[in-house]
Design a protein around this motif. Sequence first.
Motif, PDB file in Angstrom:
ATOM      1  N   VAL A  94       0.979  -1.465   0.064  1.00 22.07           N
ATOM      2  CA  VAL A  94      -0.058  -0.066   0.123  1.00 22.07           C
ATOM      3  C   VAL A  94       1.258   1.501   0.065  1.00 22.07           C
ATOM      4  O   VAL A  94       0.436   2.089  -0.847  1.00 22.07           O
ATOM      5  CB  VAL A  94      -0.881   0.338   1.590  1.00 22.07           C
ATOM      6  CG1 VAL A  94      -1.764   1.241   1.154  1.00 22.07           C
ATOM      7  CG2 VAL A  94      -1.960  -0.771   0.580  1.00 22.07           C
ATOM      8  N   GLU A  95       2.022   1.413   1.110  1.00 20.61           N
ATOM      9  CA  GLU A  95       2.889   2.268   0.932  1.00 20.61           C
ATOM     10  C   GLU A  95       3.661   3.101  -0.892  1.00 20.61           C
ATOM     11  O   GLU A  95       4.001   3.712  -0.741  1.00 20.61           O
ATOM     12  CB  GLU A  95       3.746   2.000   2.109  1.00 20.61           C
ATOM     13  CG  GLU A  95       4.477   3.011   2.793  1.00 20.61           C
ATOM     14  CD  GLU A  95       5.689   2.170   4.316  1.00 20.61           C
ATOM     15  OE1 GLU A  95       5.742   3.270   4.452  1.00 20.61           O
ATOM     16  OE2 GLU A  95       5.726   0.855   3.707  1.00 20.61           O
ATOM     17  N   LYS A  96       3.785   1.547  -1.062  1.00 22.66           N
ATOM     18  CA  LYS A  96       4.443   1.911  -2.498  1.00 22.66           C
ATOM     19  C   LYS A  96       3.417   2.396  -3.627  1.00 22.66           C
ATOM     20  O   LYS A  96       3.883   3.177  -4.579  1.00 22.66           O
ATOM     21  CB  LYS A  96       5.178   0.466  -2.806  1.00 22.66           C
ATOM     22  CG  LYS A  96       6.765   0.477  -2.308  1.00 22.66           C
ATOM     23  CD  LYS A  96       7.049  -0.597  -2.655  1.00 22.66           C
ATOM     24  CE  LYS A  96       8.283  -1.510  -2.394  1.00 22.66           C
ATOM     25  NZ  LYS A  96       8.624  -2.880  -2.297  1.00 22.66           N
ATOM     26  N   LEU A 125      -5.654   3.629   7.233  1.00 17.93           N
ATOM     27  CA  LEU A 125      -4.993   2.454   6.205  1.00 17.93           C
ATOM     28  C   LEU A 125      -3.558   2.141   6.743  1.00 17.93           C
ATOM     29  O   LEU A 125      -2.626   1.216   6.346  1.00 17.93           O
ATOM     30  CB  LEU A 125      -4.218   2.846   4.713  1.00 17.93           C
ATOM     31  CG  LEU A 125      -6.272   3.505   3.801  1.00 17.93           C
ATOM     32  CD1 LEU A 125      -5.822   4.074   2.489  1.00 17.93           C
ATOM     33  CD2 LEU A 125      -6.491   1.591   3.528  1.00 17.93           C
ATOM     34  N   GLN A 126      -3.112   2.701   7.889  1.00 19.03           N
ATOM     35  CA  GLN A 126      -1.749   3.150   8.451  1.00 19.03           C
ATOM     36  C   GLN A 126      -1.597   1.610   9.044  1.00 19.03           C
ATOM     37  O   GLN A 126      -1.537   0.778   8.331  1.00 19.03           O
ATOM     38  CB  GLN A 126      -1.949   3.319   9.630  1.00 19.03           C
ATOM     39  CG  GLN A 126      -0.010   3.979  10.673  1.00 19.03           C
ATOM     40  CD  GLN A 126       0.160   4.861   9.402  1.00 19.03           C
ATOM     41  OE1 GLN A 126       1.275   4.162   8.875  1.00 19.03           O
ATOM     42  NE2 GLN A 126       0.155   5.946   9.361  1.00 19.03           N
ATOM     43  N   LYS A 127      -3.429   0.801   9.258  1.00 13.06           N
ATOM     44  CA  LYS A 127      -2.487  -0.837   9.486  1.00 13.06           C
ATOM     45  C   LYS A 127      -2.268  -1.780   8.646  1.00 13.06           C
ATOM     46  O   LYS A 127      -1.628  -3.140   8.314  1.00 13.06           O
ATOM     47  CB  LYS A 127      -3.906  -1.647  10.040  1.00 13.06           C
ATOM     48  CG  LYS A 127      -5.427  -1.542   9.539  1.00 13.06           C
ATOM     49  CD  LYS A 127      -6.643  -2.023  10.280  1.00 13.06           C
ATOM     50  CE  LYS A 127      -8.460  -1.538   9.596  1.00 13.06           C
ATOM     51  NZ  LYS A 127      -8.365  -0.712   9.873  1.00 13.06           N
ATOM     52  N   TYR A 128      -2.357  -1.334   7.009  1.00 11.87           N
ATOM     53  CA  TYR A 128      -2.152  -2.209   5.387  1.00 11.87           C
ATOM     54  C   TYR A 128      -1.142  -1.370   5.125  1.00 11.87           C
ATOM     55  O   TYR A 128      -0.845  -2.462   3.939  1.00 11.87           O
ATOM     56  CB  TYR A 128      -3.471  -2.144   4.598  1.00 11.87           C
ATOM     57  CG  TYR A 128      -4.945  -2.366   5.015  1.00 11.87           C
ATOM     58  CD1 TYR A 128      -4.870  -3.765   5.375  1.00 11.87           C
ATOM     59  CD2 TYR A 128      -5.630  -1.614   5.191  1.00 11.87           C
ATOM     60  CE1 TYR A 128      -6.295  -4.046   6.400  1.00 11.87           C
ATOM     61  CE2 TYR A 128      -7.193  -1.626   5.335  1.00 11.87           C
ATOM     62  CZ  TYR A 128      -7.076  -3.201   6.306  1.00 11.87           C
ATOM     63  OH  TYR A 128      -8.390  -3.889   6.676  1.00 11.87           O
ATOM     64  N   SER A 138     -13.261  -3.797  -1.812  1.00 10.66           N
ATOM     65  CA  SER A 138     -13.081  -2.525  -2.343  1.00 10.66           C
ATOM     66  C   SER A 138     -13.152  -1.751  -1.932  1.00 10.66           C
ATOM     67  O   SER A 138     -13.151  -0.291  -2.468  1.00 10.66           O
ATOM     68  CB  SER A 138     -14.587  -3.065  -3.687  1.00 10.66           C
ATOM     69  OG  SER A 138     -15.871  -3.265  -2.827  1.00 10.66           O
ATOM     70  N   GLY A 139     -14.209  -1.114  -1.099  1.00  9.31           N
ATOM     71  CA  GLY A 139     -13.753  -0.042  -0.118  1.00  9.31           C
ATOM     72  C   GLY A 139     -12.963   0.158  -0.030  1.00  9.31           C
ATOM     73  O   GLY A 139     -12.480   1.540  -0.336  1.00  9.31           O
ATOM     74  N   GLU A 140     -12.086  -0.600   0.803  1.00  4.73           N
ATOM     75  CA  GLU A 140     -11.099   0.128   0.721  1.00  4.73           C
ATOM     76  C   GLU A 140     -10.393   0.406  -0.410  1.00  4.73           C
ATOM     77  O   GLU A 140      -9.085   1.196  -0.523  1.00  4.73           O
ATOM     78  CB  GLU A 140     -10.059  -1.003   2.367  1.00  4.73           C
ATOM     79  CG  GLU A 140     -10.621  -0.948   3.623  1.00  4.73           C
ATOM     80  CD  GLU A 140     -10.208  -2.378   4.310  1.00  4.73           C
ATOM     81  OE1 GLU A 140     -10.390  -2.421   4.849  1.00  4.73           O
ATOM     82  OE2 GLU A 140      -9.834  -3.247   2.796  1.00  4.73           O
ATOM     83  N   PHE A 169     -19.417   5.646   7.310  1.00  2.76           N
ATOM     84  CA  PHE A 169     -18.479   6.595   7.829  1.00  2.76           C
ATOM     85  C   PHE A 169     -17.227   7.063   6.661  1.00  2.76           C
ATOM     86  O   PHE A 169     -16.828   8.435   6.796  1.00  2.76           O
ATOM     87  CB  PHE A 169     -18.291   5.916   9.050  1.00  2.76           C
ATOM     88  CG  PHE A 169     -16.444   6.072   9.582  1.00  2.76           C
ATOM     89  CD1 PHE A 169     -16.533   7.194  10.549  1.00  2.76           C
ATOM     90  CD2 PHE A 169     -14.992   5.730   9.497  1.00  2.76           C
ATOM     91  CE1 PHE A 169     -15.952   7.628  11.374  1.00  2.76           C
ATOM     92  CE2 PHE A 169     -14.133   6.837  10.261  1.00  2.76           C
ATOM     93  CZ  PHE A 169     -14.250   7.220  10.853  1.00  2.76           C
ATOM     94  N   GLN A 170     -16.799   6.306   5.971  1.00  2.00           N
ATOM     95  CA  GLN A 170     -16.320   7.179   5.062  1.00  2.00           C
ATOM     96  C   GLN A 170     -16.578   8.230   4.306  1.00  2.00           C
ATOM     97  O   GLN A 170     -15.827   8.387   4.033  1.00  2.00           O
ATOM     98  CB  GLN A 170     -15.556   5.786   4.370  1.00  2.00           C
ATOM     99  CG  GLN A 170     -15.151   4.634   4.936  1.00  2.00           C
ATOM    100  CD  GLN A 170     -14.117   5.702   5.835  1.00  2.00           C
ATOM    101  OE1 GLN A 170     -13.168   6.231   5.325  1.00  2.00           O
ATOM    102  NE2 GLN A 170     -13.338   4.751   6.954  1.00  2.00           N
TER     103      GLN A 170
END
Lengths: 270, 244
Positions: A94-96, A125-128, A138-140, A169-170
């Motif tokens: 995710v970071e890349k 999304l920090q945890k991913y 799909s939402g993420e 919420f999103q």
Amino acid sequence: MIEFSDVDFDYPQGQPALRDINLSIKTGELVAILGGNGAGKSTLVRHINGLLKPTRGTVTVFGNNTRKASVAEISRRVGIVFQSPDHQLFAETVEKEIDFALRNFGTSLQFRHERIRDVLDFFDLQKYRSSSPLKLSSGEKKRLSIASIMAWKPDILILDEPTVGQDAFQQDKLKELVGLWTDEGKTVVIVSHDLEFLWGLVPRLIILSDGSLVADGKTEEILMKEELIQGESLHKPQLLDLAVMLRGTPPYHSFQNASDAAKWILKSRE
Amino acid sequence: MYRLAQTFVFRRNRSPIQRLDPRVRLLISGQLLILVGISSQIHEVFLTLTGVLALAILAKGLRRLANPFFMAWLIVGSTLIFSLQFLLNESLVSAVILSTRFIAILLSLSIFYVILSPDEVEQVMKSARLPRDLVFAFSAALRFVPVLMLDGLRIMDAQRSRGLELDKGWPSTRIKNFIPLLVPFIVTTLVRSSELAEAMEARAYGATPNRSSLEILRLQRIDVLALCLSFAIFSLAVEFFLFV
Ligand SMILES: Nc1ncnc2c1ncn2[C@@H]1O[C@H](COP(=O)(O)OP(=O)(O)OP(=O)(O)O)[C@@H](O)[C@H]1O
Ligand SMILES: [Mg+2]
């Protein structure tokens, strides 16, 4: 500053997709583009960073004709989040994925770290961070695709159907993001069918139908036009429907948002 | 890319060719492909090329084959082959033969898309009593070519909007630049096929051993005529190419 003048666009060997579009969006403005399926919304948006060039007429962004600059140059200032995240996610982590554009645009290492941390935090999304983008729900994925565009802080942010598949919420989070962006004096363009989401958030609506611009004006004024709204297969916010049912045609122009409408409904009971 | 895809989208028209039975059409395009395969002299290659073009005209599909994007690929490919062959063998004739054969092969393969729809391919394969799953997989693959090309276009749009520049840098970076395009392409293709499989199963695909057909193929007199004519031309050409 986005300026369309007399823009026509035809897909090769296809139907004309845009007809005679004249449109101007000022810096710092927040607008929404609406219209039924196939109305040409995504086509219009692709003109703003030069992915598509008009068949006739000109599109200028910050004073530069999109014909005369490369997509990469324009994209530095215009970020588009497309409808389907599956068409962009590719990196190992995710970071890349977020870093991809930052590297392409040659931003400094410090800026990159900062921005990655910020958007991961913002979108929860920090945890991913170090997991594969392809494994997200799909939402993420949609949120990640928004994060990967926001990362380089483009001056114009364009969101194509951002609310699809997002929970309540999103959606609130998304509103917060739009607020943050406009507070910084940046321009935001939202493509959506979701008047419920746009009402009270976006002050100006632009309605496309069959490639032509059929309405452009203040949200309150456009909402007043019953036939237009129905003709373009849109749903009015339910609260407005309720107001009509309870008290007949209300003074829409004084309704900026849901709480105005609620007050008006309540007043009838006094 | 999108324009290129247009060559491979079947369009129904009322041309003489499209009115023939799909089996006859398949045979004709097969015969052409064989002719391309066996033509080795320069005049033979040009003769088959003429045949391909004649078929395209009869099918009212010349405009689609003449699609500038498709042409660009053809020209790039054949120039490449031409120069390689010329440099390696130093023979102008063999370079010309090889590159025109390349063009003829590609044209006769793509004319397949002009004269037959995926549905018709499915019908023909079914009437030849091929295994059902094979028939379905084959026609689904044909049907998805233009869809996948559109996916490719969308992917390019998304990555270019994130600053990816395809035509810049050293060859090594250019190859690396393809990764952001390739990965989403493979992933969306896989997702699409598994979704298709689930959707087919959800609609009872495979529940009965024999699916019934909406249309049954029957040869008309004109089909028989076309068949005889094409066989006559085909056997003449084969004889001419191989034995004269
Ligand atoms: N790459 C393409 N080539 C040819 N025609 C296209 C292409 N993309 C879209 N179109 C056509 O152009 C028209 C406008 O499409 P567009 O995607 O802009 O609509 P939209 O308003 O975004 O619709 P939606 O709400 O479904 O996203 C449609 O008729 C569509 O079929
Ligand atoms: Mg769209």
